[in-house]
Design an enzyme around this catalytic site. Structure first.
Site, PDB file in Angstrom:
ATOM      1  N   ASP A 100       0.828  -1.212   0.000  1.00 35.01           N
ATOM      2  CA  ASP A 100       0.000   0.000   0.000  1.00 35.01           C
ATOM      3  C   ASP A 100       0.862   1.261   0.000  1.00 35.01           C
ATOM      4  O   ASP A 100       2.020   1.252   0.423  1.00 35.01           O
ATOM      5  CB  ASP A 100      -0.903   0.035   1.235  1.00 35.01           C
ATOM      6  CG  ASP A 100      -2.082  -0.908   1.117  1.00 35.01           C
ATOM      7  OD1 ASP A 100      -2.135  -1.683   0.150  1.00 35.01           O
ATOM      8  OD2 ASP A 100      -2.949  -0.872   2.015  1.00 35.01           O
ATOM      9  N   HIS A 247       3.591  -2.430   3.248  1.00 37.23           N
ATOM     10  CA  HIS A 247       3.584  -1.032   2.815  1.00 37.23           C
ATOM     11  C   HIS A 247       4.912  -0.686   2.163  1.00 37.23           C
ATOM     12  O   HIS A 247       5.970  -1.066   2.674  1.00 37.23           O
ATOM     13  CB  HIS A 247       3.308  -0.104   4.002  1.00 37.23           C
ATOM     14  CG  HIS A 247       1.945  -0.276   4.589  1.00 37.23           C
ATOM     15  ND1 HIS A 247       1.634  -1.331   5.425  1.00 37.23           N
ATOM     16  CD2 HIS A 247       0.801   0.441   4.428  1.00 37.23           C
ATOM     17  CE1 HIS A 247       0.353  -1.236   5.769  1.00 37.23           C
ATOM     18  NE2 HIS A 247      -0.168  -0.176   5.182  1.00 37.23           N
TER      19      HIS A 247
END
Length: 286
Positions: A100, A247
């Site tokens: 992400d 992430h």
């Protein structure tokens, strides 16, 4: 008399069918629970977010988040995914790495180099309002053969928006993806993993697939994201059809960079094929 017997038999058959479908409906929730049985006990939560005395997410908040996303996965099985549906699983073990919050010009390029070294393809959920500033790195993700998904225009929590506002945010994001990458992703991950039922329905009408995760590495949480802790979570919860949350941008992703080779090596040794989400879920990505 013969006609009466036939009617009685037909009635019995009808009653048996009704009883069968009633039982099927009654036990359907338990069948569904098997499809999400691997979801961690407590996941990253911004749903009804509360904190305990030490600043950690409270168990209540995490429990509510877990139950909510499981409920939505059950309610919208063709649109909303926590993992690969059991019916689509093959004998070969498959799992998906997802990242992400890209693009950026620091962590994202390093993640790409690690993935290239291990010959792994992943799925990146990009924040659209970052595409202009970091277009080169967004294009690098695309050109390396990784899958790109939509992570909203500005990473705002959708549960704090009306459905109309959420759709407006989505429209802005679509414009940026078309303008800078010439694609329109159909895989969408809501910021913080939360959205309303009405929003899910509206995105489904627009052919989107909502993607959350079944394994949260907590690499976003600097209080418990050492490389060893990140790896331990993957080792504990890895399963066929799993979707792993990581992430590739943010304040500090050094531990993610250190953990990534470790978890890739572990998964490959365990016989997993690391695939992009379109291959894992058998859905259209664009």
């Amino acid at each position: 008399m013969k006609m009466k017997n036939i009617k009685e038999k037909l009635l019995i058959i009808c009653l048996l069918f009704i009883s069968f479908y009633a039982l099927l409906y009654t036990f359907k929730p338990f069948t569904h629970q098997k499809t999400v049985r691997y979801l961690q006990d407590f996941s990253n939560s911004s749903f009804s977010y509360q904190t305990s005395m030490n600043g950690e997410p409270s168990n209540e908040a995490q429990y509510l988040f877990k139950k909510e996303i499981e409920r939505q996965a059950y309610k919208f099985p063709d649109v909303y995914f926590l993992e690969q549906p059991a019916a689509k699983r093959k004998k070969i073990k498959q799992i998906a790495l997802t990242f992400d919050d890209s693009p950026d010009d620091w962590y994202c390029p390093q993640v790409l180099r690690i993935l290239d070294k291990y010959k792994v393809k992943a799925t990146f959920f990009l924040i659209a309002n970052r595409l202009k500033a970091y277009r080169y790195n967004a294009e690098a993700i695309k050109n390396a053969g990784h899958l790109i998904g939509n992570h909203s225009f500005a990473h705002q929590k959708m549960t704090e928006m009306t459905t109309e506002q959420a759709l407006a945010d989505l429209a802005l994001a679509e414009q940026e993806f078309v303008k800078y990458l010439e694609i329109q992703p159909l895989l969408f991950r809501p910021p913080y993993g939360v959205m309303t039922d009405e929003q899910i329905i509206e995105l489904g009408i627009r052919n989107y697939k909502i993607i959350n995760w079944s394994i949260d590495t907590y690499d976003w949480d600097t209080s418990r994201n050492s490389p060893e802790e990140i790896l331990a979570r993957v080792e504990k919860y890895a399963h066929n059809g799993g979707i792993i949350l990581l992430h590739s941008s943010g304040k500090d992703r050094e531990n993610t960079l250190k953990a990534l080779p470790l978890l890739i090596t572990f998964l490959q040794k365990e016989g997993y094929e690391l695939v992009t989400l379109d291959k894992l879920l058998l859905v259209k990505a664009f």
